[in-house]
Scaffold this active site. Structure first.
Site, PDB file in Angstrom:
ATOM      1  N   GLU A 179       0.810   3.514 -13.195  1.00  0.00           N
ATOM      2  CA  GLU A 179      -0.594   3.675 -12.830  1.00  0.00           C
ATOM      3  C   GLU A 179      -1.280   4.618 -13.801  1.00  0.00           C
ATOM      4  O   GLU A 179      -0.710   5.667 -14.140  1.00  0.00           O
ATOM      5  CB  GLU A 179      -0.707   4.215 -11.392  1.00  0.00           C
ATOM      6  CG  GLU A 179      -0.141   3.266 -10.351  1.00  0.00           C
ATOM      7  CD  GLU A 179      -0.320   3.752  -8.915  1.00  0.00           C
ATOM      8  OE1 GLU A 179      -0.990   4.789  -8.705  1.00  0.00           O
ATOM      9  OE2 GLU A 179       0.195   3.098  -8.004  1.00  0.00           O
ATOM     10  N   ASP A 197      -2.107  -2.385  -4.081  1.00  0.00           N
ATOM     11  CA  ASP A 197      -2.875  -1.150  -4.266  1.00  0.00           C
ATOM     12  C   ASP A 197      -2.083  -0.115  -5.046  1.00  0.00           C
ATOM     13  O   ASP A 197      -2.643   0.915  -5.436  1.00  0.00           O
ATOM     14  CB  ASP A 197      -3.271  -0.587  -2.894  1.00  0.00           C
ATOM     15  CG  ASP A 197      -4.209   0.596  -2.995  1.00  0.00           C
ATOM     16  OD1 ASP A 197      -5.262   0.474  -3.660  1.00  0.00           O
ATOM     17  OD2 ASP A 197      -3.893   1.662  -2.427  1.00  0.00           O
ATOM     18  N   HIS A 245      -5.015   2.184  -6.213  1.00  0.00           N
ATOM     19  CA  HIS A 245      -4.382   3.201  -5.369  1.00  0.00           C
ATOM     20  C   HIS A 245      -5.447   3.957  -4.556  1.00  0.00           C
ATOM     21  O   HIS A 245      -5.567   5.179  -4.638  1.00  0.00           O
ATOM     22  CB  HIS A 245      -3.576   4.187  -6.225  1.00  0.00           C
ATOM     23  CG  HIS A 245      -2.486   4.881  -5.448  1.00  0.00           C
ATOM     24  ND1 HIS A 245      -1.268   5.161  -5.978  1.00  0.00           N
ATOM     25  CD2 HIS A 245      -2.446   5.343  -4.164  1.00  0.00           C
ATOM     26  CE1 HIS A 245      -0.511   5.774  -5.076  1.00  0.00           C
ATOM     27  NE2 HIS A 245      -1.206   5.889  -3.963  1.00  0.00           N
ATOM     28  N   VAL A 288       0.837  -1.204   0.000  1.00  0.00           N
ATOM     29  CA  VAL A 288       0.000   0.000   0.000  1.00  0.00           C
ATOM     30  C   VAL A 288       0.869   1.251   0.000  1.00  0.00           C
ATOM     31  O   VAL A 288       0.386   2.347   0.285  1.00  0.00           O
ATOM     32  CB  VAL A 288      -0.968   0.024   1.202  1.00  0.00           C
ATOM     33  CG1 VAL A 288      -2.018  -1.074   1.079  1.00  0.00           C
ATOM     34  CG2 VAL A 288      -0.210  -0.099   2.525  1.00  0.00           C
ATOM     35  N   ALA A 289       2.147   1.102  -0.321  1.00  0.00           N
ATOM     36  CA  ALA A 289       3.101   2.208  -0.234  1.00  0.00           C
ATOM     37  C   ALA A 289       3.355   2.812  -1.605  1.00  0.00           C
ATOM     38  O   ALA A 289       2.675   3.758  -2.016  1.00  0.00           O
ATOM     39  CB  ALA A 289       4.401   1.724   0.416  1.00  0.00           C
ATOM     40  N   ARG A 290       4.311   2.288  -2.322  1.00  0.00           N
ATOM     41  CA  ARG A 290       4.639   2.727  -3.675  1.00  0.00           C
ATOM     42  C   ARG A 290       4.986   1.506  -4.515  1.00  0.00           C
ATOM     43  O   ARG A 290       5.679   0.591  -4.048  1.00  0.00           O
ATOM     44  CB  ARG A 290       5.823   3.702  -3.678  1.00  0.00           C
ATOM     45  CG  ARG A 290       5.483   5.091  -3.180  1.00  0.00           C
ATOM     46  CD  ARG A 290       4.600   5.837  -4.188  1.00  0.00           C
ATOM     47  NE  ARG A 290       4.367   7.219  -3.817  1.00  0.00           N
ATOM     48  CZ  ARG A 290       3.296   7.655  -3.178  1.00  0.00           C
ATOM     49  NH1 ARG A 290       2.357   6.797  -2.800  1.00  0.00           N
ATOM     50  NH2 ARG A 290       3.142   8.947  -2.909  1.00  0.00           N
ATOM     51  N   SER A 293      -6.220   2.885  -1.010  1.00  0.00           N
ATOM     52  CA  SER A 293      -6.239   2.361   0.353  1.00  0.00           C
ATOM     53  C   SER A 293      -6.468   3.446   1.400  1.00  0.00           C
ATOM     54  O   SER A 293      -6.994   3.169   2.480  1.00  0.00           O
ATOM     55  CB  SER A 293      -4.944   1.613   0.661  1.00  0.00           C
ATOM     56  OG  SER A 293      -3.816   2.471   0.597  1.00  0.00           O
TER      57      SER A 293
END
Length: 313
Positions: A242, A237, A261, A211-213, A263
């Site tokens: 993207e 996520d 993306h 859920v970071a990068r 979350s």
């Protein structure tokens, strides 16, 4: 942006208009944190003192000229912590209880009984010891999981993350985890940290949650590991590109959950971002220390925040 209207003269600019709007501006609020418009318009930033970004991560914003300047950068640390922790808990439960398969079978009208897994007692490694990682650790511990962390500094008894190992112990920590949750900032030290070698250290029953990068993970290596059932699954996520391209095999792998993306995006999150910026703008006008000042060398807010007021460029 209405709460800030009385605090400053405000100009609104889309990315193509930024170069024309930037001259004379002291403060810039970057809403689209993936945009490279500021880097392109930087020669026009003749009065800029402070840049605030509507995200916790600042990796796409810290181009060399900004990083090397005297312009202060602040982020939106604190807005997304609890929503992201709730989302991660939901992903852990979904993976353990195989809810994504249940939804797929329901659409096919198939009655297929299965056994699922306990989460109580499972070991989760949270990579990243900032506020988001800490919120995740607290939420998962409350659900019965055993939590450990990985960060810059080792600690034997962290209140939120239990035993925290240093980053160079990543591979040993991965070998013990049932769930690996990535909540670290994207820096040169973390880019590609989950690669073929790291994935090889994970249990075949383990799941990866990011859920970071996206670039924390070597995506091709992850796809290969998932196809070979080297790990049990992943919930992603964030991605290197993207939106995730239609051609990506991640869409089609049955042991992968893909989300766009989202979350940290809960009802009211935009208003919270504006409130945080407005509070900082008041501080700027008063000459008071700003909240969430980013250490531009490290790429994130340190645990002992730097105190910045209005500075010179």
């Amino acid at each position: 942006m209405a709460p800030a209207e009385g605090l400053a003269q405000i100009r609104y600019a889309r990315a193509p208009e930024l170069a024309a709007a930037l001259p004379g501006a002291e403060v810039l609020f970057v809403w689209d944190f993936f945009s490279d418009a500021l880097a392109d318009a930087w020669p026009q930033a003749d009065a800029l003192r402070w840049v605030h970004v509507a995200s916790a991560g600042v990796d796409t914003l810290l181009f060399p000229a900004l990083r090397d300047s005297d312009v202060t950068v602040t982020n939106s640390r604190g807005v997304f912590d609890e929503p992201m922790a709730e989302y991660v808990l939901g992903l852990v439960l979904c993976l353990a209880k195989d809810l994504h398969t249940t939804a797929r079978l329901q659409q096919q009208r198939r009655w297929q009984h299965r056994e699922t897994e306990r989460v109580t007692g499972a070991h989760v490694l949270v990579v990243g010891t900032g506020p988001i990682g800490r919120a995740i650790g607290r939420r998962l511990a409350a659900a019965g999981l055993t939590v450990s962390g990985l960060g810059r500094t080792a600690r034997p008894d962290d209140p939120d993350l239990g035993t925290v190992r240093p980053q160079d112990h990543l591979h040993d920590a991965l070998a013990q985890a049932d769930y690996v949750v990535l909540a670290a900032p994207l820096t040169e030290a973390t880019r590609g940290m989950i690669d073929r070698a790291a994935l090889a250290r994970m249990k075949p029953t383990a799941r990866l949650i990011n859920v970071a990068r996206g670039p924390l993970v070597a995506q091709d290596d992850l796809v290969a590991a998932l196809r070979a059932h080297q790990i049990a699954g992943a919930a992603l996520d964030v991605f290197a590109d993207e939106p995730l391209p239609d051609s990506s095999p991640l869409w089609r792998l049955p042991n992968v959950l893909v989300s766009p993306h989202m979350s940290g995006d809960v009802v009211g999150w935009r208003e919270e971002l504006v409130e945080l910026f407005t509070d900082n703008l008041r501080r700027y006008r008063q000459g008071s220390p700003l909240r969430n000042v980013v250490d531009k060398r490290l790429g994130y807010v340190t645990s002992a925040p730097l105190e910045h007021t209005r500075g010179s460029r």
